[in-house]
Write a protein that holds these residues in place. Structure first.
Motif, PDB file in Angstrom:
ATOM      1  N   GLU A 271      -5.637 -22.528  -5.608  1.00 17.25           N
ATOM      2  CA  GLU A 271      -4.518 -22.200  -4.722  1.00 17.25           C
ATOM      3  C   GLU A 271      -3.210 -22.778  -5.262  1.00 17.25           C
ATOM      4  O   GLU A 271      -2.163 -22.115  -5.251  1.00 17.25           O
ATOM      5  N   ILE A 272      -3.261 -24.021  -5.734  1.00 18.24           N
ATOM      6  CA  ILE A 272      -2.071 -24.661  -6.303  1.00 18.24           C
ATOM      7  C   ILE A 272      -1.605 -23.896  -7.543  1.00 18.24           C
ATOM      8  O   ILE A 272      -0.411 -23.630  -7.718  1.00 18.24           O
ATOM      9  N   ARG A 273      -2.542 -23.533  -8.396  1.00 19.52           N
ATOM     10  CA  ARG A 273      -2.214 -22.797  -9.628  1.00 19.52           C
ATOM     11  C   ARG A 273      -1.538 -21.475  -9.303  1.00 19.52           C
ATOM     12  O   ARG A 273      -0.530 -21.095  -9.918  1.00 19.52           O
ATOM     13  N   ARG A 274      -2.065 -20.732  -8.360  1.00 17.50           N
ATOM     14  CA  ARG A 274      -1.485 -19.440  -7.982  1.00 17.50           C
ATOM     15  C   ARG A 274      -0.053 -19.617  -7.464  1.00 17.50           C
ATOM     16  O   ARG A 274       0.850 -18.861  -7.822  1.00 17.50           O
ATOM     17  N   SER A 275       0.140 -20.630  -6.627  1.00 15.30           N
ATOM     18  CA  SER A 275       1.470 -20.863  -6.075  1.00 15.30           C
ATOM     19  C   SER A 275       2.467 -21.213  -7.173  1.00 15.30           C
ATOM     20  O   SER A 275       3.615 -20.754  -7.157  1.00 15.30           O
ATOM     21  N   MET A 276       2.036 -21.997  -8.146  1.00 15.27           N
ATOM     22  CA  MET A 276       2.926 -22.374  -9.241  1.00 15.27           C
ATOM     23  C   MET A 276       3.270 -21.162 -10.101  1.00 15.27           C
ATOM     24  O   MET A 276       4.423 -20.981 -10.507  1.00 15.27           O
ATOM     25  N   ILE A 277       2.284 -20.316 -10.391  1.00 11.86           N
ATOM     26  CA  ILE A 277       2.538 -19.112 -11.192  1.00 11.86           C
ATOM     27  C   ILE A 277       3.515 -18.192 -10.474  1.00 11.86           C
ATOM     28  O   ILE A 277       4.373 -17.551 -11.107  1.00 11.86           O
ATOM     29  N   ASP A 278       3.428 -18.144  -9.149  1.00 12.91           N
ATOM     30  CA  ASP A 278       4.336 -17.295  -8.366  1.00 12.91           C
ATOM     31  C   ASP A 278       5.732 -17.888  -8.230  1.00 12.91           C
ATOM     32  O   ASP A 278       6.613 -17.277  -7.620  1.00 12.91           O
ATOM     33  N   GLY A 279       5.927 -19.093  -8.789  1.00  8.13           N
ATOM     34  CA  GLY A 279       7.255 -19.695  -8.764  1.00  8.13           C
ATOM     35  C   GLY A 279       7.632 -20.330  -7.449  1.00  8.13           C
ATOM     36  O   GLY A 279       8.826 -20.448  -7.125  1.00  8.13           O
ATOM     37  N   ASN A 280       6.635 -20.768  -6.681  1.00  4.26           N
ATOM     38  CA  ASN A 280       6.906 -21.364  -5.374  1.00  4.26           C
ATOM     39  C   ASN A 280       6.991 -22.881  -5.474  1.00  4.26           C
ATOM     40  O   ASN A 280       6.519 -23.498  -6.432  1.00  4.26           O
ATOM     41  N   LYS A 281       7.570 -23.486  -4.449  1.00  3.34           N
ATOM     42  CA  LYS A 281       7.506 -24.927  -4.260  1.00  3.34           C
ATOM     43  C   LYS A 281       6.328 -25.236  -3.356  1.00  3.34           C
ATOM     44  O   LYS A 281       5.911 -24.394  -2.557  1.00  3.34           O
TER      45      LYS A 281
END
Length: 1155
Positions: free
Chosen positions: A594-604
């Motif tokens: 979940e953390i990886r996906r959020s980072m790839i999507d450019g989120n904080k």
């Protein structure tokens, strides 16, 4: 005399059941009490009915000793717990160290790590660093386009007209077989002087650029000489860039002609064999020269494709795969009457290193048979590209067809799938020498916005499998400024020895026009690149304020790590990028996905998770709590994350202002510094200091004694507020020196270690001090002097209580040698300090147990004696006694095993030299039972960064690999001489004489890289850690007449499992052995992994279409039928040993680069 509780062959009376629920591995031997069908739930220990318990524990005929009762073994466990706790309270000095910190409260401040602020600051610093490189890139790209536009093409240019530094010149002069030595170079090559520069890890010259030209490109061709002529002007721009930003590293222009001009000048790294480096095949060039690709490669394997032609096709496909990056997707199929994938991949898959390896291995299995069916091949390819139910690049779409020729144009297929929009480009490759009409192949390429290439021999493979990138670059050039966007690459190994780098890339376009009023040129001139070393990015991240287990990491859009403490490739190959996924750098779980996906999507984001981590020595698994915080790095495709344990929210910062006099004295005059001097070691204990960068002028050494000497010498010169030193590191070191000395003074010095069988006591701190007492114990101290890199230190912070660490033993090495009582077991625990509402763990303390003495003590503590001097209890024939670990050590096995499954202590003298080994190597039967009863859980993972010894070559023959060898009958057959096969053979032999290494060396070997000694490989790692069982249980290893009773219990406040078991009396029930050591592996099954690909995102820009594109330049060529006269002449030349040098082949693309 000890009587065994049973004998081999005796059966157990009554029903045999374990004392806890069956964990689900294999058939359940009795009803599960938690199963509703089994009746109401009962306490676990009642699974053995009280009336059956005594008969079960006492064998028939046993007149004296029986297996110990559960309450007895629990009593032994408590005694062990109390002994360990008592020693640690007396000698560990945890409480006393807390008091020392509080007494010195005026010497330090408590600072807070604020994750969100920290990660945003670091992301901003990295953004600023990269932005400076971006500005330099744009200046270079603009200048290059203007220089090329102003340049006038010279048809009659000569080698002696061009003056430049040839980076390979020195190596070629040293090689008597090199091209320039054979022919006599006419090039005016500069001779330069170089100076060592630590930033480049190389000798450089800042006044000049260097030029590298691939071996298979003729330096004297008109195209190359004109390229050298206009790119010379870049030298001044390179120099000006460095003046504006002295931190710039390699600045490189990679030309589409293959020429590389880089700054500053440095000699090329001469390989041991032929140099196959070509900038156009570098990951950074490929990424900068075109948008992402969806590619289907189809290979004609009909019966006419035989022998050498098929081998050329196989090599061509492998070379084509090497032009793809992780942003691309690909599949490979073979066809005759039908088409089928060459591998297990049934759809487009990401062109990563592992998938490409599968393709390359599968391609070697292709066999020629049947008839040619272009329709089957193209229909398969179009179906692959139209599959929208899979992850793919969704940008450039193309089909690459390799064939020896045919008549069918398959126009109906193109009309059905590709016309009129022509969204799929078709590239055709005519492979081998033949008499077929190539017009249909040209037509396919020209009517589908592609290009036609010829590969008549091995020498044409590399150049013709990469020039399709020029066609893909057309929409980028025509898009103009919109396409001028800097992209940052994956991590890869720098070819000039800089180490791991990322590169910012910017395409350079041809701005010329073919004539007045004509369309503008649509060729890409090349790619401009500027390297950024990973170490330079790491310097922007906080290190020691995050504690031993806190760290910063960064990932790209593929989920590959740019920064991570576990990014440590053991061997690197500059031909491939370093692609370590975040989920492979850590132990994968749903939270991290979940953390990886959020980072790839450019989120904080911010998330606290419970997760598993490996120990630094990769022997243990700990379940820990971690706080993850992440933000995107603006203007890049990267995202930055920060990981902090809860106990690292706060840290100490020394405040030595009261000790620093107004008169600026050297640091050596500060209070507590004297305790760093070797003269104090005898009374205060030996001090190891962490090899950190305290000051810029401090000479680093792997020998800690020498490093300490260098440190002391420097401290005699610098003042506490010196700008050349890191005051935070320096002051914390001095602070911890004094604090650990006070621990010696208050606790250690007045204690007799021998009384408690201790070899040493020690303390290690966040400030970088490791103090070992007494001084002589330092001779056998093998732990890392950097506490943050010491496994015991990091594990102690993550675990409550006492952490035992036996000496590391490899199963392949000889056992420990118990000489002079020097073998010890470390026991450590973290010092938790509470200051107000702020809690932190600034230190770890511990003791080193004398292994042999504590093994004897262990026997006493697990016996019926209360102390070592008490006589052993005698058991007569008329009395009943329970066995214990001392008296009955011939029948009873008693061991302490740590949470990783490694032996710590044993009551068996012959097992003392096996302490530190995985327990399955000591008693496989018992370890398997512990695992099956959920005392241990297994975790398997893969290390994708390992290094392995090279595999011996499979081809032991004297003939060059891949060369078709004719028979005597072939030579005597005139028809064979006039065939196309003969022509292909002779051309192959000619190239073999000139480029002999191409046939005999693997690419890595030809590059002369470290892979000649070791190559990267995948290793499977297996670790064990405590399962969910926390109570005390009796159980039985059911093996018929050879069954064994055992008892296992966790020791409170430790990482130990106390196990008491009957010694095996029979060998016929040997169970499978659990493996813990690292083993070579092919990794997880790639065919299964591609069915559930990890989340990723491609670049946000795509240039695959432009309405103004001119597709008329689509390749030309003609079949070249062999001539008997030519063949005879070639044969005579071969016999005379005078092979002619092949003339440079000027490709149509090269010709079109004229101004």
């Amino acid at each position: 005399m000890a009587v065994p509780a049973r004998t081999c062959g005796a059966s157990w009376p009554g029903p045999v059941r374990t004392a806890r629920p069956w964990p689900g591995r294999g058939p359940r031997p009795f009803p599960d009490p938690r199963d509703p069908a089994s009746g109401p739930a009962r306490p676990l220990l009642l699974l053995l009915p009280p009336l059956l318990l005594l008969p079960l524990l006492t064998a028939p005929g046993a007149s004296a000793y029986s297996f110990p009762q559960q309450h007895t073994m629990q009593h032994w466990a408590r005694r062990l717990e109390q002994e360990i706790d008592g020693v640690m309270r007396i000698f560990g000095g945890v409480q006393q160290l807390r008091e020392i910190y509080k007494d010195n409260r005026n010497l330090f401040e408590v600072q807070e790590n604020e994750p969100q602020k920290l990660v945003e600051k670091v992301a901003g610093d990295i953004e600023s660093l990269l932005d400076r490189k971006v500005q330099a890139l744009k200046r270079l790209a603009d200048a290059a386009e203007n220089f090329q536009k102003a340049h006038r093409w010279q048809d009659n240019i000569k080698e002696e007209d061009i003056i430049y530094y040839d980076a390979k010149a020195d190596a070629e002069l040293d090689d008597p077989e090199s091209e320039d030595v054979e022919r006599g170079s006419k090039t005016s090559t500069l001779r330069l002087d170089f100076m060592e520069d630590p930033n480049f890890k190389n000798k450089v010259n800042y006044s000049y650029t260097a030029v590298q030209i691939p071996t298979d490109i003729y330096k004297g061709s008109t195209v190359i000489l004109n390229e050298l002529n206009w790119t010379e002007a870049l030298e001044n721009v390179f120099i000006e860039n460095r003046r504006q930003d002295p931190t710039l590293l390699w600045q490189v222009f990679g030309s589409a002609t293959g020429v590389t001009r880089y700054y500053p000048a440095t000699p090329w790294r001469a390989p041991k064999k032929i140099d196959l480096y070509d900038v156009r095949r570098r990951p950074w060039y490929i990424q900068g020269a075109s948008s992402p690709k969806d590619m289907v490669i189809i290979v004609d394997v009909s019966g006419s494709v035989s022998g050498l032609t098929l081998k050329l096709m196989k090599t061509s496909v492998c070379e084509m795969l090497d032009t793809l990056s992780d942003d691309d997707y690909v599949n490979v199929a073979s066809f005759n009457e039908k088409a089928q994938p060459v591998s297990c991949f049934t759809h487009l898959v990401q062109a990563n290193v592992r998938n490409k390896k599968v393709f390359k291995e599968a391609v070697q299995g292709m066999v020629a048979k049947g008839t040619t069916g272009y329709k089957a091949g193209f229909e398969y390819a179009f179906d692959q590209l139209q599959n929208s139910n899979i992850t793919r690049a969704n940008c450039n779409k193309m089909i690459m067809m390799f064939t020896d020729g045919g008549e069918d144009r398959v126009q109906d297929v193109f009309e059905k799938y590709n016309w009129p929009n022509r969204t799929v480009r078709v590239f055709t490759f005519s492979v081998g020498q033949h008499n077929y009409d190539v017009t249909p192949l040209q037509w396919m390429a020209c009517t589908n916005k592609g290009y036609y290439f010829e590969i008549p021999s091995i020498g044409a493979i590399r150049i013709n499998t990469q020039e399709y990138l020029d066609v893909l670059g057309r929409p980028m050039v025509l898009a103009g400024k919109e396409a001028k966007q800097v992209q940052w690459t994956n991590v890869y190994e720098d070819a000039l020895g800089l180490g791991l780098v990322v590169t910012g890339t910017l395409p350079v376009f041809n701005l010329t026009q073919d004539g007045p009023g004509e369309k503008k040129n649509q060729l890409i001139l090349g790619v401009m690149g500027i390297d950024v070393a990973l170490n330079d990015i790491k310097r922007l991240t906080p290190n020691y304020t995050l504690g031993a287990n806190g760290y910063v990491f960064a990932i790209d859009l593929n989920g590959y790590v740019l920064l991570h403490p576990n990014l440590k490739p053991q061997t690197t190959n500059f031909r491939e990028p370093v692609t370590l996924d975040f989920l492979d750098a850590e132990l994968e779980d749903e939270n991290k996905e979940e953390i990886r996906r959020s980072m790839i999507d450019g989120n904080k984001g911010h998330k606290q998770i419970r997760t598993l981590v490996k120990s630094l020595d990769e022997r243990y698994i700990d379940e820990v709590i971690r706080n993850y915080t992440w933000v995107p790095i603006r203007s890049t495709n990267y995202s930055l994350g920060l990981v902090l344990p809860p106990y690292s929210t706060f840290y100490l910062q020394a405040n030595l202002s009261d000790q620093i006099l107004q008169v600026k004295l050297p640091i050596s005059k500060l209070k507590d510094f004297e305790f760093l001097l070797p003269s104090s070691f005898e009374s205060e204990g030996h001090v190891f200091i962490a090899p950190r960068e305290y000051c810029k002028d401090l000479n680093v050494s792997d020998n800690n004694t020498e490093f300490l000497k260098n440190f002391i010498e420097l401290m005699e010169k610098v003042t506490p507020d010196s700008k050349q030193c890191n005051n935070f590191l320096l002051h914390n070191l001095i602070l911890d020196t004094g604090i650990t000395q006070q621990l010696v003074e208050r606790v250690w010095r007045d204690q007799d270690l021998n009384t408690y069988s201790l070899l040493a006591v020690f303390a290690a701190t966040d400030g970088g001090i490791t103090r070992v007492f007494p001084n002589k114990a330092a001779e056998d101290w093998t732990e890392n002097p950097e506490p943050f890199n010491a496994s015991f230190y990091r594990r102690s912070l993550d675990n409550h209580g006492y952490v035992f660490k036996p000496p590391h033993q490899d199963s392949l090495l000889r056992p420990l040698e118990l000489e002079n009582d020097t073998v010890g077991v470390l026991v450590s625990t973290a010092v938790e300090l509470s200051l107000g509402r702020r809690t932190l763990r600034p230190a770890v303390v511990g003791v080193k147990l004398d292994l042999e003495a504590w093994a004897e003590k262990f026997k006493v503590l697990a016996s019926n004696r209360t102390h070592q001097d008490q006589p052993q209890k005698q058991c007569g024939p008329s009395s009943h006694c329970e066995m214990d670990c001392e008296v009955n050590n011939e029948d009873l096995l008693c061991v302490l095993i740590d949470d990783g499954g490694f032996l710590v202590l044993s009551n068996q003298n012959h097992q003392w030299d096996q302490v530190g080994r995985f327990f399955s190597e000591v008693d496989a039967n018992l370890m398997l039972a512990l695992y099956n009863n959920s005392f241990y859980t297994r975790k398997e993972s893969y290390d994708y960064q390992a290094a392995c010894a090279p595999q011996p070559p499979g081809n032991l023959g004297a003939a060059p690999r891949g060369v078709f060898v004719p028979t005597i009958a072939d030579f005597l057959n005139l028809a064979w001489w006039t065939s196309a096969a003969a022509w292909s053979l002779f051309q192959q032999l000619l190239y073999g004489l000139i480029y002999h290494s191409w046939f005999q060396a693997d690419p890595a070997e030809a590059e002369g890289s470290p892979e000649t000694r070791e190559s990267s490989c995948v290793m499977k790692q297996t670790q064990y850690y405590f399962g969910s069982v926390n109570a005390s249980y009796n159980a039985i290893i059911d093996c018929g007449n050879c069954s064994r009773l055992f008892h296992a219990q966790r020791l409170t406040n430790t990482n130990l499992l106390f196990v008491v078991a009957e010694k095996p009396l029979c060998s016929q029930c040997e169970a499978g052995r659990l493996l813990q050591k690292e083993t070579h592996s092919d990794g997880p099954e790639q065919c299964e992994l591609v069915q559930r690909p990890r989340y990723r995102r491609g670049p946000h820009i795509c240039f695959d279409y432009n309405a103004t594109e001119d597709t008329s330049d689509c390749g030309r060529g003609a079949s070249f039928p062999p001539s008997l006269g030519v063949l005879v002449s070639l044969q005579l030349l071969l016999l005379l040993g005078l092979p002619p040098r092949p003339q440079p082949q000027v490709h149509s693309f090269a010709a079109s680069r004229r101004l």
